[in-house]
Scaffold this motif. Structure first.
Motif, mmCIF file in Angstrom:
data_model
loop_
_atom_site.group_PDB
_atom_site.id
_atom_site.type_symbol
_atom_site.label_atom_id
_atom_site.label_comp_id
_atom_site.label_asym_id
_atom_site.label_seq_id
_atom_site.Cartn_x
_atom_site.Cartn_y
_atom_site.Cartn_z
ATOM 1 N N UNK A 34 37.030 29.341 30.326
ATOM 2 C CA UNK A 34 35.606 29.654 30.239
ATOM 3 C C UNK A 34 35.333 31.132 30.522
ATOM 4 N N UNK A 35 36.311 31.799 31.167
ATOM 5 C CA UNK A 35 36.154 33.214 31.495
ATOM 6 C C UNK A 35 36.805 34.112 30.458
ATOM 7 N N UNK A 36 37.904 33.620 29.877
ATOM 8 C CA UNK A 36 38.662 34.420 28.906
ATOM 9 C C UNK A 36 38.919 33.561 27.673
ATOM 10 N N UNK A 37 38.631 34.126 26.529
ATOM 11 C CA UNK A 37 38.690 33.349 25.299
ATOM 12 C C UNK A 37 40.108 32.969 24.898
ATOM 13 N N UNK A 38 41.094 33.835 25.225
ATOM 14 C CA UNK A 38 42.447 33.609 24.753
ATOM 15 C C UNK A 38 43.431 33.443 25.910
ATOM 16 N N UNK A 39 44.371 32.511 25.802
ATOM 17 C CA UNK A 39 45.383 32.311 26.845
ATOM 18 C C UNK A 39 46.226 33.554 27.112
ATOM 19 N N UNK A 40 46.386 34.430 26.114
ATOM 20 C CA UNK A 40 47.229 35.612 26.276
ATOM 21 C C UNK A 40 46.756 36.502 27.428
ATOM 22 N N UNK A 41 45.467 36.470 27.741
ATOM 23 C CA UNK A 41 44.919 37.317 28.805
ATOM 24 C C UNK A 41 45.548 36.974 30.153
ATOM 25 N N UNK A 42 45.960 35.718 30.315
ATOM 26 C CA UNK A 42 46.507 35.276 31.603
ATOM 27 C C UNK A 42 47.993 35.559 31.745
ATOM 28 N N UNK A 43 48.631 36.076 30.705
ATOM 29 C CA UNK A 43 50.080 36.259 30.734
ATOM 30 C C UNK A 43 50.516 37.228 31.829
ATOM 31 N N UNK A 44 49.716 38.267 32.087
ATOM 32 C CA UNK A 44 50.124 39.280 33.068
ATOM 33 C C UNK A 44 50.201 38.713 34.488
ATOM 34 N N UNK A 45 49.194 37.948 34.908
ATOM 35 C CA UNK A 45 49.282 37.403 36.268
ATOM 36 C C UNK A 45 50.311 36.267 36.325
ATOM 37 N N UNK A 46 50.567 35.636 35.180
ATOM 38 C CA UNK A 46 51.646 34.651 35.151
ATOM 39 C C UNK A 46 52.970 35.323 35.474
ATOM 40 N N UNK A 47 53.173 36.528 34.954
ATOM 41 C CA UNK A 47 54.388 37.287 35.244
ATOM 42 C C UNK A 47 54.482 37.613 36.734
ATOM 43 N N UNK A 48 53.363 38.054 37.299
ATOM 44 C CA UNK A 48 53.362 38.425 38.720
ATOM 45 C C UNK A 48 53.681 37.208 39.582
ATOM 46 N N UNK A 49 53.034 36.087 39.276
ATOM 47 C CA UNK A 49 53.255 34.890 40.086
ATOM 48 C C UNK A 49 54.605 34.243 39.809
ATOM 49 N N UNK A 50 55.288 34.682 38.763
ATOM 50 C CA UNK A 50 56.670 34.260 38.561
ATOM 51 C C UNK A 50 57.624 35.119 39.394
ATOM 52 N N UNK A 51 57.257 36.378 39.655
ATOM 53 C CA UNK A 51 58.105 37.260 40.466
ATOM 54 C C UNK A 51 57.979 36.985 41.953
ATOM 55 N N UNK A 52 56.776 36.638 42.408
ATOM 56 C CA UNK A 52 56.532 36.472 43.851
ATOM 57 C C UNK A 52 57.474 35.465 44.506
ATOM 58 N N UNK A 53 57.700 34.271 43.933
ATOM 59 C CA UNK A 53 58.603 33.328 44.610
ATOM 60 C C UNK A 53 60.021 33.866 44.774
ATOM 61 N N UNK A 54 60.526 34.579 43.749
ATOM 62 C CA UNK A 54 61.857 35.177 43.863
ATOM 63 C C UNK A 54 61.912 36.138 45.043
ATOM 64 N N UNK A 55 60.944 37.030 45.074
ATOM 65 C CA UNK A 55 60.936 38.058 46.114
ATOM 66 C C UNK A 55 60.670 37.458 47.486
ATOM 67 N N UNK A 56 59.903 36.394 47.537
ATOM 68 C CA UNK A 56 59.632 35.744 48.821
ATOM 69 C C UNK A 56 60.915 35.209 49.455
ATOM 70 N N UNK A 57 61.842 34.727 48.633
ATOM 71 C CA UNK A 57 63.132 34.255 49.146
ATOM 72 C C UNK A 57 63.881 35.396 49.809
ATOM 73 N N UNK A 58 63.870 36.565 49.183
ATOM 74 C CA UNK A 58 64.558 37.727 49.760
ATOM 75 C C UNK A 58 63.873 38.195 51.037
#
Length: 497
Positions: A34-58
Motif C-alpha cells: 500500500x506504500x510502494x507500488x512495486x515489490x522491487x522497492x523493498x529489495x534493498x532492505x531485504x539485502x540489509x536484513x539478509x546481512x544482519x543475521x550473518x554479522x550478528x553471529x560474528x
C-alpha cells in the motif's frame, strides 16, 4: 507444576514479544504493497536484513549459549563480567572494520544508492550485541516477564516510527503543505525508516537493560574465557552455517537469477514477502528456543531427563503441525490480503507450504541439537550445519536460475531435512533419547496430505468462502484426531499440574 507445563508457560512469555515483533513486522510488510507500488522497492532492505543475521553471529560468537552452559558450574558473576568484557571489546573491533569498509559492502550488496543503510545496520548490530548477555541473564534466571516487557517496548518504538513516518506523515504533509513536518518529508528517506526504527528500537532496548548490568565489574578471567571459547567456537560455525541456510537465497538471489536487475529486484521483493508468510512457524521456533535452551541445560542432571526431552519434542511437533495447517489451509485468504492493491505481491505464494515444512524440520533440528550441546560435542553441530550450507549453496546456485524462487524454496526444504536426519542419527549414537519417531513422522505426513487434499478440492471449486470453510473443517478434523490419539498424554499433563 510439571517441567513440560513450566516450559510451555515460559515459551508463551518468550513468545509474546516474539509474536508481537513478528506480527508487527508482518503488518509493516503487509503495508508495503500500500506504500510502494512495486515489490522491487523493498529489495534493498531485504539485502540489509539478509546481512544482519550473518554479522550478528560474528558479533556474538556463541557467547549466549556458553553463558547457559557455564553458569551451571562456574561463578555466575565472574562469568558475566568476563563474557561482557569480551563482547564489548570485540563489538568495537567489528564496528570499526565494517565502518571503514562500508563503501565496499554497499557495492557488493547493490546498495550504492543508499550507503546510509550500512551505517544503520552497523548501529543495529552494535546495540543488539550489547543487549545479548543481559537478555541471556534474564532467561537463565527464569524472568520471562521482564524479558517480554523490554522486548515489547523496543518493538513498539520501532513500529511506531515506521508507521508515523511512512504511514501518517506523507498524507499529513500533503494536506498541510505549510507544516514544519514537511522538512522531514523532504529528506526523502522512504523505506529507510524501517532501518531507522529498528536502530532506535535497539538503542532503547539496550537502555532498558542497563539495570541488568548493575554489579558489573571490569574483571576479566583469561582462563575462564579460554574455556568458554573452546566450548563456543564450534557454535560460530553452527551459527554461520545456520544463517547460510536461512538467508543465503535472499542474499545471492540477484546475483544468480538470470534476469535484468529490475526484474531480479522484483522477484527478490516477492520472494522475501512470500517467505514471511511462514511467520507462525518461525515465531514458535524462536519462542521455543528462548525457553528451551536454559530449560534443557537445567534439566540435564535430573533423572529421566531424556524421557522429558522426548515428550517436549512430541508437543513441539504437534504445535508445529497445527501452525502448518493454519498457514497451508489459509493460503487463499493470505493471498487475498496481500494482493488488495497489486496482484504482483501474490506471485509465488504456492511455495509457502514447502517453506513452512522446511522450517518445521529446522525446529526439530534445534530440538535435537541439545545432544551435542550437553555432551560438549559442538563440532558435530558444526559438521551438520556445514553439510547443510553446502546443500544450500549448491541447490540455490543450480535451481534459482531455472526455477527462480521455487528453486530457493526447494533448497531450504532439502537443507533442513538433511540437517534434521543427521542430527537425529548422531544424537542417538552419543546421547540417545527415546523420541516417538514413527508417530512424529506420521503427524508430519498427515498434515502434508491434508494441505495437499485441500488444494485438490479447490481445483474443482475455489471461492474464498469455500476455501476458508473447508480449511476450517480439515483443521478441526486434525485436532479431533490428535486429541484422541494423545488422550492419555493430555490426562498425564493435567495430573502433573
Amino acid at each position: 507444576m510439571s517441567g513440560i507445563k513450566k516450559l510451555a508457560g515460559q515459551t508463551l512469555w518468550y513468545g509474546v514479544p516474539t509474536i508481537v515483533a513478528r506480527f508487527m513486522g508482518y503488518l509493516m510488510n503487509m503495508a508495503l504493497p500500500f506504500l510502494f507500488a512495486q515489490p522491487a522497492v523493498t529489495a534493498d532492505i531485504t539485502q540489509v536484513y539478509a546481512m544482519i543475521p550473518f554479522l550478528n553471529i560474528l558479533f556474538t560468537y556463541g557467547m549466549e549459549t556458553a553463558y547457559f552452559k557455564f553458569s551451571q558450574d562456574k561463578d555466575k558473576h565472574q562469568l558475566f563480567n568476563t563474557i561482557s568484557i569480551a563482547l564489548f571489546t570485540t563489538s568495537l573491533v567489528f564496528v570499526a572494520l565494517l565502518y571503514f569498509n562500508k563503501e565496499s559492502i554497499a557495492r557488493w550488496a547493490n546498495l550504492e544508492a543508499h550507503p546510509e543503510y550500512i551505517l544503520y545496520m552497523i548501529g543495529i548490530l552494535l546495540f543488539d550485541t550489547l543487549s545479548t548477555l543481559p537478555f541471556a541473564k534474564l532467561r537463565q534466571e527464569n524472568r520471562p516477564r521482564r524479558y517480554a516487557f523490554v522486548r515489547l517496548i523496543g518493538i513498539l518504538l520501532n513500529v511506531s516510527i515506521v508507521f508515523l513516518f511512512l504511514g501518517f506523515l506523507p498524507g499529513y504533509v500533503s494536506n498541510h503543505p505549510e507544516s514544519p513536518l514537511r522538512l522531514i518529508q523532504q529528506l526523502d528517506i522512504g523505506i529507510g525508516w524501517y532501518l531507522i526504527g529498528n536502530l532506535l528500537g535497539s538503542i532503547l532496548t539496550f537502555l532498558l537493560l542497563v539495570k541488568e548490568l548493575r554489579g558489573f565489574e571490569w574483571n576479566f578471567d583469561k582462563d575462564l574465557f579460554k574455556e568458554v571459547m573452546q566450548y563456543s567456537y564450534p557454535l560460530i560455525i553452527v551459527g554461520l552455517g545456520g544463517m547460510v541456510n536461512d538467508v543465503l537465497s535472499r542474499l545471492i538471489y540477484q546475483h544468480v537469477v538470470d534476469l535484468p536487475e529490475a526484474e531480479a529486484k522484483h522477484e527478490l521483493g516477492i520472494f522475501a514477502n512470500v517467505y514471511r508468510l511462514a511467520v507462525l512457524i518461525t515465531i514458535f521456533i524462536q519462542a521455543f528456543r528462548m525457553a528451551a535452551e536454559p530449560y534443557f541445560f537445567n534439566q540435564s542432571k535430573e533423572e529421566g531427563a531424556q524421557k522429558g526431552y522426548a515428550r517436549v519434542m512430541k508437543f513441539f511437533v504437534l504445535a508445529c503441525c497445527f501452525m502448518f495447517l493454519l498457514i497451508g489451509l489459509n493460503l487463499d485468504f493470505l493471498k487475498w490480503i496481500i494482493t488488495l492493491k497489486s496482484a504482483a505481491w501474490g506471485e509465488g505464494i504456492y511455495i509457502v507450504p514447502l517453506l513452512a515444512m522446511g522450517n518445521i524440520f529446522l525446529g526439530i533440528y534445534y530440538n535435537l541439537s541439545i545432544w551435542y550441546k550437553l555432551t560438549g560435542k559442538n563440532l558435530y553441530g558444526a559438521y551438520i550445519t556445514l553439510i547443510g550450507a553446502v546443500i544450500t549453496i549448491l541447490l540455490n546456485i543450480l535451481l534459482i536460475p531455472v526455477l527462480h524462487y521455487l528453486g530457493a524454496a526447494i533448497a531450504t526444504f532439502a537443507c533442513y531435512l538433511v540437517m534434521m536426519i543427521l542430527s537425529y542419527y548422531w544424537g542417538q549414537k552419543y546421547y540417545p533419547v527415546p523420541y516417538a519417531k514413527k508417530k512424529l513422522i506420521s503427524y508430519l505426513v498427515l498434515v502434508s496430505l491434508i494441505v495437499g487434499l485441500h488444494r485438490l478440492i479447490l481445483m474443482a471449486y475455489s471461492p474464498l468462502w469455500f476455501s476458508l470453510l473447508t480449511g476450517l473443517l480439515l483443521l478441526a478434523g486434525f485436532v479431533y484426531f490428535v486429541s484422541k490419539v494423545e488422550e492419555k498424554e493430555w490426562k498425564k499433563v493435567r495430573r502433573q499440574t
